[in-house]
Enzyme design. Structure first.
Site, PDB file in Angstrom:
ATOM      1  N   SER A   1      -5.670   5.165  -5.368  1.00  0.00           N
ATOM      2  CA  SER A   1      -5.557   4.034  -6.316  1.00  0.00           C
ATOM      3  C   SER A   1      -6.743   4.052  -7.367  1.00  0.00           C
ATOM      4  O   SER A   1      -6.498   3.594  -8.618  1.00  0.00           O
ATOM      5  CB  SER A   1      -5.552   2.727  -5.633  1.00  0.00           C
ATOM      6  OG  SER A   1      -4.429   2.845  -4.654  1.00  0.00           O
TER       7      SER A   1
ATOM      8  N   HIS B   1       0.759   8.865  -7.580  1.00  0.00           N
ATOM      9  CA  HIS B   1       0.397   7.479  -7.145  1.00  0.00           C
ATOM     10  C   HIS B   1       1.547   6.782  -7.156  1.00  0.00           C
ATOM     11  O   HIS B   1       2.407   6.219  -7.917  1.00  0.00           O
ATOM     12  CB  HIS B   1      -0.536   6.806  -8.231  1.00  0.00           C
ATOM     13  CG  HIS B   1      -0.988   5.354  -7.983  1.00  0.00           C
ATOM     14  ND1 HIS B   1      -0.901   4.417  -8.634  1.00  0.00           N
ATOM     15  CD2 HIS B   1      -1.517   4.827  -6.848  1.00  0.00           C
ATOM     16  CE1 HIS B   1      -1.561   3.396  -8.159  1.00  0.00           C
ATOM     17  NE2 HIS B   1      -1.918   3.662  -6.949  1.00  0.00           N
TER      18      HIS B   1
ATOM     19  N   GLU C   1       3.422   7.244 -10.539  1.00  0.00           N
ATOM     20  CA  GLU C   1       2.634   7.621 -11.642  1.00  0.00           C
ATOM     21  C   GLU C   1       2.136   9.135 -11.044  1.00  0.00           C
ATOM     22  O   GLU C   1       1.566   9.472 -10.169  1.00  0.00           O
ATOM     23  CB  GLU C   1       1.350   6.984 -11.844  1.00  0.00           C
ATOM     24  CG  GLU C   1       1.724   5.321 -12.443  1.00  0.00           C
ATOM     25  CD  GLU C   1       0.415   4.510 -12.663  1.00  0.00           C
ATOM     26  OE1 GLU C   1       0.190   3.968 -13.737  1.00  0.00           O
ATOM     27  OE2 GLU C   1      -0.284   4.409 -11.602  1.00  0.00           O
TER      28      GLU C   1
ATOM     29  N   ASN D   1      -2.019  -0.236 -13.171  1.00  0.00           N
ATOM     30  CA  ASN D   1      -3.093  -1.140 -12.833  1.00  0.00           C
ATOM     31  C   ASN D   1      -4.062  -1.542 -13.728  1.00  0.00           C
ATOM     32  O   ASN D   1      -4.716  -2.737 -13.706  1.00  0.00           O
ATOM     33  CB  ASN D   1      -3.850  -0.598 -11.513  1.00  0.00           C
ATOM     34  CG  ASN D   1      -3.054  -0.642 -10.224  1.00  0.00           C
ATOM     35  OD1 ASN D   1      -2.317  -1.505  -9.972  1.00  0.00           O
ATOM     36  ND2 ASN D   1      -3.311   0.235  -9.189  1.00  0.00           N
TER      37      ASN D   1
HETATM   38  N1  NAD Z   1      -1.580  -0.002   0.117  1.00  0.00           N
HETATM   39  C1  NAD Z   1      -1.329   0.196  -1.174  1.00  0.00           C
HETATM   40  O1  NAD Z   1      -0.637  -0.853  -1.714  1.00  0.00           O
HETATM   41  C2  NAD Z   1      -1.581   1.357  -1.962  1.00  0.00           C
HETATM   42  C3  NAD Z   1      -0.875   1.561  -3.189  1.00  0.00           C
HETATM   43  C4  NAD Z   1      -1.193   2.879  -3.832  1.00  0.00           C
HETATM   44  C5  NAD Z   1      -1.831   3.616  -3.564  1.00  0.00           C
HETATM   45  N2  NAD Z   1      -2.641   3.336  -2.358  1.00  0.00           N
HETATM   46  C6  NAD Z   1      -3.768   4.393  -1.820  1.00  0.00           C
HETATM   47  O2  NAD Z   1      -3.083   5.272  -0.655  1.00  0.00           O
HETATM   48  C7  NAD Z   1      -4.006   5.528   0.276  1.00  0.00           C
HETATM   49  C8  NAD Z   1      -3.871   5.055   1.613  1.00  0.00           C
HETATM   50  O3  NAD Z   1      -3.741   3.537   1.542  1.00  0.00           O
HETATM   51  P1  NAD Z   1      -2.870   3.008   2.657  1.00  0.00           P
HETATM   52  O4  NAD Z   1      -2.865   1.489   2.400  1.00  0.00           O
HETATM   53  O5  NAD Z   1      -1.791   3.664   3.192  1.00  0.00           O
HETATM   54  O6  NAD Z   1      -4.077   2.743   3.980  1.00  0.00           O
HETATM   55  P2  NAD Z   1      -3.834   2.639   5.406  1.00  0.00           P
HETATM   56  O7  NAD Z   1      -5.464   2.195   6.045  1.00  0.00           O
HETATM   57  O8  NAD Z   1      -2.692   1.826   5.737  1.00  0.00           O
HETATM   58  O9  NAD Z   1      -3.690   4.010   5.970  1.00  0.00           O
HETATM   59  C9  NAD Z   1      -4.544   5.048   5.964  1.00  0.00           C
HETATM   60  C10 NAD Z   1      -4.424   6.113   7.011  1.00  0.00           C
HETATM   61  O10 NAD Z   1      -5.111   7.140   6.895  1.00  0.00           O
HETATM   62  C11 NAD Z   1      -5.690   7.588   8.105  1.00  0.00           C
HETATM   63  N3  NAD Z   1      -6.809   8.621   8.030  1.00  0.00           N
HETATM   64  C12 NAD Z   1      -8.071   8.233   8.015  1.00  0.00           C
HETATM   65  N4  NAD Z   1      -8.950   9.338   8.104  1.00  0.00           N
HETATM   66  C13 NAD Z   1      -8.042  10.309   8.079  1.00  0.00           C
HETATM   67  C14 NAD Z   1      -8.110  11.724   8.120  1.00  0.00           C
HETATM   68  N5  NAD Z   1      -9.467  12.323   8.074  1.00  0.00           N
HETATM   69  N6  NAD Z   1      -7.026  12.555   8.374  1.00  0.00           N
HETATM   70  C15 NAD Z   1      -5.840  12.021   8.421  1.00  0.00           C
HETATM   71  N7  NAD Z   1      -5.639  10.670   8.349  1.00  0.00           N
HETATM   72  C16 NAD Z   1      -6.786   9.805   8.259  1.00  0.00           C
HETATM   73  C17 NAD Z   1      -5.925   6.490   8.956  1.00  0.00           C
HETATM   74  O11 NAD Z   1      -5.943   6.573  10.321  1.00  0.00           O
HETATM   75  C18 NAD Z   1      -4.710   5.713   8.358  1.00  0.00           C
HETATM   76  O12 NAD Z   1      -3.574   5.747   9.325  1.00  0.00           O
HETATM   77  C19 NAD Z   1      -5.554   4.987  -0.446  1.00  0.00           C
HETATM   78  O13 NAD Z   1      -6.028   6.054  -1.272  1.00  0.00           O
HETATM   79  C20 NAD Z   1      -4.909   3.938  -1.090  1.00  0.00           C
HETATM   80  O14 NAD Z   1      -5.981   3.510  -2.306  1.00  0.00           O
HETATM   81  C21 NAD Z   1      -2.479   2.188  -1.497  1.00  0.00           C
END
Ligand code: NAD
Length: 282
Positions: A119, A140, A152, A190
């Site tokens: 993000s 994204h 995106e 955003n």
């Molecule tokens: N949550 C949102 O609303 C949202 C929206 C758009 C983008 N994002 C982006 O998406 C990405 C993930 O966010 P999320 O909300 O799903 O987070 P989350 O915490 O729900 O999930 C992250 C996952 O990554 C795993 N992980 C950590 N280290 C790892 C590794 N070395 N190898 C494999 N897996 C690993 C964790 O165990 C976890 O299951 C981030 O970059 C975030 O900025 C999030």
């Protein structure tokens, strides 16, 4: 490059949503996380989400079985070797992402494309830590992925046209509507959304209107499905503050200064829904 199999790193909120969107579209996926518990949790979330779609009569039980059969899970990056595109959706941490991307870079076929769902981290900067910067791009997705139409597609300075076109075609195959964006802090959505939320905090801090009236105003006056303050409570006030701080730092423009009330509320631990209190009490 035609994308037959998609690899996904991270089975969390976004990773399992992306896996579901691919599988429902008939695309085989390999979803990798660090522990068996994490991949099983991701898989259970997908099954629950598909069950809700069955209840709403959007898919059939057979569609669910077919989608689940297309999702392979693993705790080893080696299982991503078959993918023509790997989407990184791990925890939002620069050092962690660099480590993951470099590991993938050394393991995937030279032709394979890599994308990040970050993000806030620069796609140009992430591309530069790999040996395939031209094959690196931002994808994204929005939360919840199975429901939200937008993706995106973020071009780093190095991203090739072929990479962009292949990833855009994939997003369309997933039934999403992609928009193409040049790498910049906050990308498009955003960048516009969070300063608007910040402005709502100024309006509140100045006593111009009550929180309820500010939210009602934006809902009825702009046709937004949710008011900016209620949305801030959903996103997390700490996240909104951190994003404004990134814009202020990256653009060096005082128009991005975070509202003092937003800072105060974060300092008080009133972070929104997740702490039971933000602008509103839950
Ligand atoms: N949550 C949102 O609303 C949202 C929206 C758009 C983008 N994002 C982006 O998406 C990405 C993930 O966010 P999320 O909300 O799903 O987070 P989350 O915490 O729900 O999930 C992250 C996952 O990554 C795993 N992980 C950590 N280290 C790892 C590794 N070395 N190898 C494999 N897996 C690993 C964790 O165990 C976890 O299951 C981030 O970059 C975030 O900025 C999030």
């Amino acid at each position: 490059m035609s994308i037959q199999t998609v690899g996904i790193v991270g089975a969390g909120t976004m990773g399992n949503g992306i896996a579901q969107a691919c599988a429902v579209a008939g695309i085989p996926v390999v979803m990798v996380d660090i522990s068996e518990a994490a991949v099983q949790k991701g898989l259970a979330t997908i099954a629950g989400s598909l069950d809700r779609l069955i209840k709403k009569e959007k898919i059939t039980a057979a569609d669910k079985d077919k989608a689940l059969s297309l999702i392979k899970t693993s705790t080893s990056y080696d299982d991503l070797k078959a993918a023509q595109l790997v989407i990184e959706a791990a925890t939002e941490n620069y050092d962690l992402k660099v480590k993951i991307l470099q590991q993938l870079d050394s393991l995937l076929t030279p032709e394979a494309l890599m994308a990040s769902n970050t993000s806030s981290i620069s796609i140009t900067k992430l591309a530069a830590v790999t040996q395939r910067a031209d094959k690196f791009i931002g994808m994204h997705f929005f939360n919840p992925v199975p429901m939200m139409k937008l993706v995106e597609i973020i071009r780093g300075l190095q991203t090739s046209d072929a990479t962009h076109d292949a990833v855009k075609a994939l997003a369309e195959k997933l039934g999403k509507t992609p928009i193409t964006v040049k790498n910049a802090p906050g990308f498009v959505v955003n960048r516009i959304l969070v300063p608007m939320i910040n402005e709502a905090f100024y309006v509140l801090a100045e006593g111009t209107a009550t929180p309820e009236d500010i939210d009602e105003g934006m809902k009825l006056g702009c046709n937004h499905p949710i008011g900016p303050l209620a949305l801030a409570d959903m996103i997390g006030l700490d996240v909104c503050l951190a994003v404004m701080e990134v814009y202020l730092e990256e653009f060096g423009d005082s128009k991005y200064r975070p509202c003092y009330l937003l800072r105060e509320m974060v300092a008080a631990g009133r972070l929104g829904r997740k702490t039971g209190q933000g602008v509103y009490t839950y």
